[in-house]
Design a protein around this motif. Structure first.
Motif, PDB file in Angstrom:
ATOM      1  N   ARG A 133       0.858  -1.188   0.000  1.00  0.00           N
ATOM      2  CA  ARG A 133       0.000   0.000   0.000  1.00  0.00           C
ATOM      3  C   ARG A 133       0.889   1.231   0.000  1.00  0.00           C
ATOM      4  NH1 ARG A 133      -1.350   2.697   4.570  1.00  0.00           N
ATOM      5  NH2 ARG A 133      -1.110   0.802   5.830  1.00  0.00           N
ATOM      6  N   LEU A 134       0.602   2.161  -0.896  1.00  0.00           N
ATOM      7  CA  LEU A 134       1.401   3.381  -0.993  1.00  0.00           C
ATOM      8  C   LEU A 134       0.647   4.567  -0.401  1.00  0.00           C
ATOM      9  CD1 LEU A 134       2.861   1.491  -2.995  1.00  0.00           C
ATOM     10  CD2 LEU A 134       3.157   3.450  -4.510  1.00  0.00           C
ATOM     11  N   TRP A 135       1.403   5.556   0.018  1.00  0.00           N
ATOM     12  CA  TRP A 135       0.804   6.842   0.331  1.00  0.00           C
ATOM     13  C   TRP A 135       0.380   7.498  -0.976  1.00  0.00           C
ATOM     14  CZ3 TRP A 135      -0.135   6.566   5.153  1.00  0.00           C
ATOM     15  CH2 TRP A 135       0.812   6.150   6.094  1.00  0.00           C
ATOM     16  N   PRO A 136      -0.541   8.441  -0.956  1.00  0.00           N
ATOM     17  CA  PRO A 136      -0.853   9.180  -2.178  1.00  0.00           C
ATOM     18  C   PRO A 136       0.427   9.784  -2.762  1.00  0.00           C
ATOM     19  CG  PRO A 136      -2.432   9.707  -0.448  1.00  0.00           C
ATOM     20  CD  PRO A 136      -1.354   8.899   0.194  1.00  0.00           C
ATOM     21  N   GLU A 173      -4.341  12.244   8.782  1.00  0.00           N
ATOM     22  CA  GLU A 173      -5.287  11.475   7.982  1.00  0.00           C
ATOM     23  C   GLU A 173      -4.849  11.497   6.521  1.00  0.00           C
ATOM     24  OE1 GLU A 173      -9.566  11.874  10.047  1.00  0.00           O
ATOM     25  OE2 GLU A 173      -8.774  13.793   9.291  1.00  0.00           O
ATOM     26  N   PRO A 174      -3.859  10.666   6.190  1.00  0.00           N
ATOM     27  CA  PRO A 174      -3.258  10.720   4.844  1.00  0.00           C
ATOM     28  C   PRO A 174      -4.224  10.382   3.725  1.00  0.00           C
ATOM     29  CG  PRO A 174      -2.476   8.810   6.072  1.00  0.00           C
ATOM     30  CD  PRO A 174      -3.201   9.665   7.048  1.00  0.00           C
ATOM     31  N   TYR A 175      -5.241   9.557   4.002  1.00  0.00           N
ATOM     32  CA  TYR A 175      -6.157   9.132   2.955  1.00  0.00           C
ATOM     33  C   TYR A 175      -7.483   9.887   2.981  1.00  0.00           C
ATOM     34  CZ  TYR A 175      -2.806   5.330   2.536  1.00  0.00           C
ATOM     35  OH  TYR A 175      -1.659   4.605   2.362  1.00  0.00           O
ATOM     36  N   VAL A 176      -7.550  10.953   3.729  1.00  0.00           N
ATOM     37  CA  VAL A 176      -8.719  11.830   3.711  1.00  0.00           C
ATOM     38  C   VAL A 176      -8.411  13.008   2.794  1.00  0.00           C
ATOM     39  CG1 VAL A 176     -10.240  13.318   5.058  1.00  0.00           C
ATOM     40  CG2 VAL A 176      -9.464  11.140   6.017  1.00  0.00           C
ATOM     41  N   ASN A 177      -9.127  13.075   1.692  1.00  0.00           N
ATOM     42  CA  ASN A 177      -8.913  14.097   0.675  1.00  0.00           C
ATOM     43  C   ASN A 177      -7.445  14.171   0.229  1.00  0.00           C
ATOM     44  OD1 ASN A 177     -11.657  14.926   0.705  1.00  0.00           O
ATOM     45  ND2 ASN A 177     -11.254  16.104   2.569  1.00  0.00           N
ATOM     46  N   PRO A 178      -6.864  13.042  -0.177  1.00  0.00           N
ATOM     47  CA  PRO A 178      -5.476  13.056  -0.653  1.00  0.00           C
ATOM     48  C   PRO A 178      -5.353  13.882  -1.920  1.00  0.00           C
ATOM     49  CG  PRO A 178      -6.520  10.974  -1.193  1.00  0.00           C
ATOM     50  CD  PRO A 178      -7.480  11.710  -0.311  1.00  0.00           C
ATOM     51  N   LYS A 179      -4.155  14.362  -2.172  1.00  0.00           N
ATOM     52  CA  LYS A 179      -3.909  15.257  -3.299  1.00  0.00           C
ATOM     53  C   LYS A 179      -3.305  14.526  -4.497  1.00  0.00           C
ATOM     54  CE  LYS A 179      -3.125  19.065  -0.052  1.00  0.00           C
ATOM     55  NZ  LYS A 179      -3.332  18.226   1.150  1.00  0.00           N
ATOM     56  N   ALA A 180      -3.348  13.219  -4.465  1.00  0.00           N
ATOM     57  CA  ALA A 180      -2.842  12.390  -5.568  1.00  0.00           C
ATOM     58  C   ALA A 180      -3.511  11.024  -5.488  1.00  0.00           C
ATOM     59  CB  ALA A 180      -1.318  12.254  -5.478  1.00  0.00           C
ATOM     60  N   PRO A 181      -3.458  10.247  -6.562  1.00  0.00           N
ATOM     61  CA  PRO A 181      -4.033   8.904  -6.513  1.00  0.00           C
ATOM     62  C   PRO A 181      -3.338   8.012  -5.485  1.00  0.00           C
ATOM     63  CG  PRO A 181      -3.654   9.590  -8.786  1.00  0.00           C
ATOM     64  CD  PRO A 181      -2.975  10.600  -7.912  1.00  0.00           C
ATOM     65  N   VAL A 182      -4.091   7.031  -4.993  1.00  0.00           N
ATOM     66  CA  VAL A 182      -3.562   6.030  -4.063  1.00  0.00           C
ATOM     67  C   VAL A 182      -3.310   4.741  -4.840  1.00  0.00           C
ATOM     68  CG1 VAL A 182      -4.031   4.657  -2.007  1.00  0.00           C
ATOM     69  CG2 VAL A 182      -4.794   7.054  -2.125  1.00  0.00           C
ATOM     70  N   ARG A 233      10.912   3.118  -0.320  1.00  0.00           N
ATOM     71  CA  ARG A 233      10.854   4.532  -0.642  1.00  0.00           C
ATOM     72  C   ARG A 233       9.877   5.244   0.292  1.00  0.00           C
ATOM     73  NH1 ARG A 233      12.962   5.851  -5.702  1.00  0.00           N
ATOM     74  NH2 ARG A 233      14.495   4.274  -6.303  1.00  0.00           N
ATOM     75  N   ASP A 234       9.910   6.565   0.247  1.00  0.00           N
ATOM     76  CA  ASP A 234       9.081   7.352   1.149  1.00  0.00           C
ATOM     77  C   ASP A 234       7.592   7.112   0.943  1.00  0.00           C
ATOM     78  OD1 ASP A 234      11.355   8.476   2.219  1.00  0.00           O
ATOM     79  OD2 ASP A 234      11.253  10.306   1.008  1.00  0.00           O
ATOM     80  N   TRP A 235       7.199   6.722  -0.268  1.00  0.00           N
ATOM     81  CA  TRP A 235       5.775   6.563  -0.550  1.00  0.00           C
ATOM     82  C   TRP A 235       5.243   5.187  -0.175  1.00  0.00           C
ATOM     83  CZ3 TRP A 235       9.250   7.923  -4.557  1.00  0.00           C
ATOM     84  CH2 TRP A 235       9.735   6.849  -5.309  1.00  0.00           C
ATOM     85  N   SER A 236       6.090   4.295   0.326  1.00  0.00           N
ATOM     86  CA  SER A 236       5.642   2.967   0.741  1.00  0.00           C
ATOM     87  C   SER A 236       5.105   3.018   2.164  1.00  0.00           C
ATOM     88  CB  SER A 236       6.803   1.968   0.652  1.00  0.00           C
ATOM     89  OG  SER A 236       6.395   0.692   1.081  1.00  0.00           O
ATOM     90  N   ALA A 237       3.814   2.732   2.318  1.00  0.00           N
ATOM     91  CA  ALA A 237       3.182   2.804   3.641  1.00  0.00           C
ATOM     92  C   ALA A 237       3.165   1.452   4.341  1.00  0.00           C
ATOM     93  CB  ALA A 237       1.754   3.328   3.499  1.00  0.00           C
ATOM     94  N   PHE A 238       2.931   0.365   3.587  1.00  0.00           N
ATOM     95  CA  PHE A 238       2.860  -0.975   4.187  1.00  0.00           C
ATOM     96  C   PHE A 238       3.134  -1.990   3.096  1.00  0.00           C
ATOM     97  CE2 PHE A 238       0.656  -4.918   5.109  1.00  0.00           C
ATOM     98  CZ  PHE A 238       1.024  -5.166   6.426  1.00  0.00           C
ATOM     99  N   ARG A 239       3.848  -3.062   3.447  1.00  0.00           N
ATOM    100  CA  ARG A 239       4.093  -4.109   2.469  1.00  0.00           C
ATOM    101  C   ARG A 239       4.175  -5.457   3.159  1.00  0.00           C
ATOM    102  NH1 ARG A 239      10.238  -2.706   0.390  1.00  0.00           N
ATOM    103  NH2 ARG A 239      11.336  -2.963   2.378  1.00  0.00           N
TER     104      ARG A 239
END
Length: 237
Positions: free
Chosen positions: A138-141, A154-163, A184-190
């Motif tokens: 799962r990536l961050w937006p 709340e990273p997934y509330v009204n994100p400014k890029a696709p998830v 990388r910085d955009w990796s939230a969980f794996r």
């Protein structure tokens, strides 16, 4: 369910056997298909002749509405098997752009090159599901290598890029794919557990997604609530 069949082996006989094995389920359970790298032989001819999905593109790409969600199925394989020419690549890109324009209700200026990141960003795609890698991540937006969370709390509330969700952990005789040591910085969980992903579109603003581990006997190992209170192009939001 989405079915990926190995038609590439033994002139399609492996795929034929798989289809026979799932007849008792496939005859009664709705399913959607999309071509993958195992279906590339003869320009995906065996895949095209076996499945009938919506639209007039020989089931290679299509879209449909279910409840409040608009879902697009397309093939990234057109970027890899260029020995068949560039027609599929550009035809799919033009179809994707037209489909998104209809959903947005306007005709925006989009890049002439058939890349996908700018296209999905400009047309406000909320969630992108990918496979191929035999893992889950799962990536961050993220857009253009930058994390664009809705907020730190709340990273997934009204994100400014696709998830982005990479969900290819259903199992494979090639076993798991490895992760790079330092994400990388955009990796939230794996996770490299075998398993599957469940998604529930709750309403026009809320979508719930969770990852179930088969290795851990059905345990939910990851979950996310994506909230978009206003839908529209990320580039102009």
């Amino acid at each position: 369910m989405c079915i990926i069949v190995m038609f590439v082996q033994d002139n399609g006989r492996i795929g034929d056997e798989f289809m026979r094995q799932i007849e008792s389920i496939a005859a009664y359970t709705p399913y959607m298909t999309c071509p993958g790298n195992h279906e590339w032989v003869a320009n995906f001819s065996q895949y095209r002749s076996r499945f009938s999905m919506p639209g007039d593109t020989e089931s290679l790409w299509y879209s449909w509405n279910i409840g409040p969600a608009h879902i697009i199925s397309f093939s990234t394989e057109v970027y890899f098997y260029l020995e068949f020419g560039l027609d599929l690549l550009f035809t799919q890109y033009q179809w994707l752009r037209s489909d998104l324009e209809v959903r947005m209700g306007r005709n925006d200026t989009t890049p002439p090159a058939p890349g996908l990141e700018d296209l999905f960003y400009q047309y406000g795609v909320d969630l992108e599901l990918w496979a191929h890698e035999h893992t889950y991540e799962r990536l961050w937006p993220v857009y253009n290598y930058k994390v664009l969370n809705g907020s730190s709390e709340e990273p997934y509330v009204n994100p400014k890029a696709p998830v982005h969700i990479i969900t290819g952990s259903a199992g494979c005789r090639e076993k798991h794919d490895g992760f790079i040591p330092h994400p990388r910085d955009w990796s939230a969980f794996r996770s490299s557990d075998y398993g599957y992903t469940r998604m529930h579109v709750i309403n026009h603003t809320h979508l719930y997604l969770e990852q179930v581990s088969d290795d851990q006997y059905g345990k939910v190992i990851d979950k996310m609530m994506l909230v978009k209170e206003k839908h529209g192009a990320h580039a102009w939001s």
